[in-house]
Design a protein around this motif. Structure first.
Motif, short mmCIF file in Angstrom:
data_model
loop_
_atom_site.label_atom_id
_atom_site.label_comp_id
_atom_site.label_asym_id
_atom_site.label_seq_id
_atom_site.Cartn_x
_atom_site.Cartn_y
_atom_site.Cartn_z
N VAL A 211 0.86 -1.10 -0.13
CA VAL A 211 0.01 0.13 -0.02
C VAL A 211 0.91 1.31 0.07
O VAL A 211 1.80 1.57 0.95
CB VAL A 211 -0.89 0.00 1.31
CG1 VAL A 211 -1.72 1.31 1.10
CG2 VAL A 211 -1.86 -1.47 1.25
N ARG A 212 0.62 2.09 -1.06
CA ARG A 212 1.52 3.27 -1.26
C ARG A 212 0.65 4.63 -0.31
O ARG A 212 -0.47 4.73 -0.72
CB ARG A 212 1.57 3.75 -2.47
CG ARG A 212 2.51 2.67 -3.34
CD ARG A 212 2.51 2.90 -4.77
NE ARG A 212 1.14 2.96 -5.23
CZ ARG A 212 0.82 2.97 -6.65
NH1 ARG A 212 1.43 3.63 -7.35
NH2 ARG A 212 -0.50 2.72 -6.91
N VAL A 213 1.21 4.86 0.81
CA VAL A 213 0.70 6.03 1.61
C VAL A 213 1.34 7.06 1.39
O VAL A 213 2.85 7.16 1.50
CB VAL A 213 0.73 5.33 3.07
CG1 VAL A 213 -0.27 6.45 3.62
CG2 VAL A 213 -0.09 4.05 3.08
N ILE B 161 1.07 8.75 13.85
CA ILE B 161 0.54 8.03 12.54
C ILE B 161 1.83 7.82 11.63
O ILE B 161 1.74 6.41 11.16
CB ILE B 161 -0.32 8.99 11.82
CG1 ILE B 161 -1.58 9.32 12.59
CG2 ILE B 161 -0.63 8.37 10.33
CD1 ILE B 161 -2.45 8.31 12.44
N ALA B 162 2.66 8.58 11.65
CA ALA B 162 3.91 8.22 10.76
C ALA B 162 4.78 6.94 11.37
O ALA B 162 5.15 6.12 10.41
CB ALA B 162 4.95 9.25 10.62
N GLU B 163 4.77 6.77 12.51
CA GLU B 163 5.57 5.72 13.04
C GLU B 163 4.71 4.57 13.12
O GLU B 163 5.30 3.32 12.76
CB GLU B 163 5.92 5.95 14.72
CG GLU B 163 6.90 7.02 14.94
CD GLU B 163 8.14 7.16 14.07
OE1 GLU B 163 8.96 5.70 14.19
OE2 GLU B 163 8.49 7.70 13.21
N LEU C 278 5.91 1.07 10.76
CA LEU C 278 6.10 -0.18 11.30
C LEU C 278 5.29 -1.13 10.47
O LEU C 278 5.59 -2.66 10.65
CB LEU C 278 5.85 -0.10 12.68
CG LEU C 278 6.77 0.64 13.80
CD1 LEU C 278 6.19 0.63 15.15
CD2 LEU C 278 7.99 -0.19 13.85
N HIS C 279 4.27 -0.78 9.91
CA HIS C 279 3.66 -1.79 9.17
C HIS C 279 4.45 -2.37 7.83
O HIS C 279 4.90 -1.77 7.21
CB HIS C 279 2.42 -1.30 8.54
CG HIS C 279 1.06 -2.34 8.01
ND1 HIS C 279 1.16 -2.96 6.90
CD2 HIS C 279 -0.13 -2.49 8.64
CE1 HIS C 279 0.32 -3.52 6.82
NE2 HIS C 279 -0.51 -3.25 7.83
N ALA D 191 -4.02 -0.57 11.15
CA ALA D 191 -4.18 -1.68 10.40
C ALA D 191 -5.19 -1.82 9.44
O ALA D 191 -5.39 -2.14 8.37
CB ALA D 191 -3.78 -2.92 11.30
N ASN D 192 -6.31 -1.25 10.08
CA ASN D 192 -7.57 -1.34 9.38
C ASN D 192 -7.68 -0.49 8.23
O ASN D 192 -7.97 -0.94 7.07
CB ASN D 192 -8.67 -1.24 10.38
CG ASN D 192 -9.09 -2.16 11.28
OD1 ASN D 192 -8.68 -3.42 11.11
ND2 ASN D 192 -9.88 -1.83 12.35
#
Length: 250
Positions: A43-45, A56-58, A62-63, A201-202
Motif C-alpha cells: 500500500v502506497r501511503v 501516525i507516521a511511526e 512499522l507496518h 492496520a484497518n
C-alpha cells in the motif's frame, strides 16, 4: 485464557477455525471465524503532517506492507498516485493524488464536508463498530479534549456520533472514498491504546489495492466482541432505550 496453541495449518488460501464441544451454546453464529493466508498487496501511503515522527507516521513505518512518503504542509505534491492520502494537517498547495483519503482533524472542506462547530470534550455515544475501519477498535471510553462536528451531506454516512453531532463521516468526492474525522488521534488518548494499532492496520486494509476477487481476498470473518456479548449495552446517560424520552413538563 492466555494460553498459546501452535497448530499446523492445513492446505488452502483460507484458514477456518470452529469451536467444538463447548457446552450449551446460546449464540452459535460466533463459533466460527476465518481469515486469508494470502499476503495482501503493498500500500502506497502519502502522509501530510507537521512532524515526520508523528504517531501516525511511526505506526505506518512499522507496518510491513506500507510504502510511506511524508510531506510537510508546504511541500510540493508528488505526481504519482498513492493508494491512500492521510492529512494530519492542511496541505497548502495542490493535493497529492490518491485513490482514498483519510482526513484526521484537518480542513475537510476540500472534500465537500462542512464543519459545523468545535465542541469541548465530546462524549462518544455510538460508532460503527462493524465497519472495517473499526474492527477490534473500542472507542467507548476514549478521551477527546475537543473535536469538530461535521455536517452529513446526501449519501454521507456517520461513523462516529456524539451528543453534539457526527465526529466522523464517510463520503465520496470526485470518485474517491473519503473518511473525515473531526479530531486527530494524537489529540486524544486513542494513540495510547491498542485500538490505535488496530485502527492503522484497518486503514491499510481499507486502502489496499484489490487484485484478486477469489475467496482468499475476502476480509476476515470475525464477529466484533460487542456482537458476541449477551449482556445489554450499557445505558447512555440522558437517554432511554426502546421508547421515546418524555417531553419536559411545560
Amino acid at each position: 485464557v492466555e494460553v498459546l496453541h501452535r497448530v499446523k495449518l492445513p492446505e488452502g488460501d483460507r484458514v477456518v477455525a470452529r469451536l467444538q464441544n463447548h457446552g450449551s451454546d446460546v449464540l452459535s453464529v460466533d463459533d466460527e471465524a476465518s481469515t486469508s493466508r494470502v499476503v495482501g498487496e503493498r500500500v502506497r501511503v502519502t502522509l501530510v503532517t507537521r512532524s515526520r515522527v508523528s504517531f501516525i507516521a511511526e505506526a505506518l513505518r512499522l507496518h510491513p506492507r506500507v510504502d510511506l512518503q511524508t510531506l510537510g504542509p508546504f511541500d510540493a505534491a508528488p505526481t504519482e498516485t498513492s493508494d491512500l492520502l492521510i492529512l494530519e494537517t492542511d496541505s497548502k498547495g495542490t493535493l497529492p493524488p490518491a485513490a482514498r483519503v483519510l482526513v484526521l482533524g484537518a480542513d475537510p472542506t476540500r472534500f465537500g464536508v462542512e464543519r459545523l462547530g468545535r465542541v469541548p470534550a465530546p462524549e462518544i455515544m455510538r460508532w460503527s463498530f462493524d465497519d472495517p475501519l473499526f474492527r477490534f477498535v473500542d472507542l467507548e471510553s476514549i478521551e477527546v479534549p475537543r473535536s469538530d462536528t461535521l455536517r452529513l451531506g446526501e449519501g454521507d454516512r456517520s461513523l462516529l456520533d456524539s451528543e453534539a453531532g457526527s465526529l466522523a463521516v464517510q463520503t465520496r468526492f470526485e470518485d474517491r472514498d473519503v473518511v473525515v474525522f473531526g479530531f486527530a488521534p494524537h489529540d486524544s488518548d486513542l494513540v495510547l491504546r491498542v485500538g490505535f494499532v488496530n485502527f492503522i492496520a484497518n486503514v491499510v486494509e481499507w486502502a489496499a489495492p484489490v487484485t484478486d476477487e477469489g475467496p482468499a481476498a475476502a476480509p476476515p470473518s470475525v464477529l466484533p466482541a460487542t456482537e458476541t456479548m449477551l449482556d445489554p449495552v450499557r445505558a447512555i446517560p440522558g437517554t432511554t432505550h426502546g421508547s421515546f424520552a418524555d417531553r419536559p413538563a411545560s
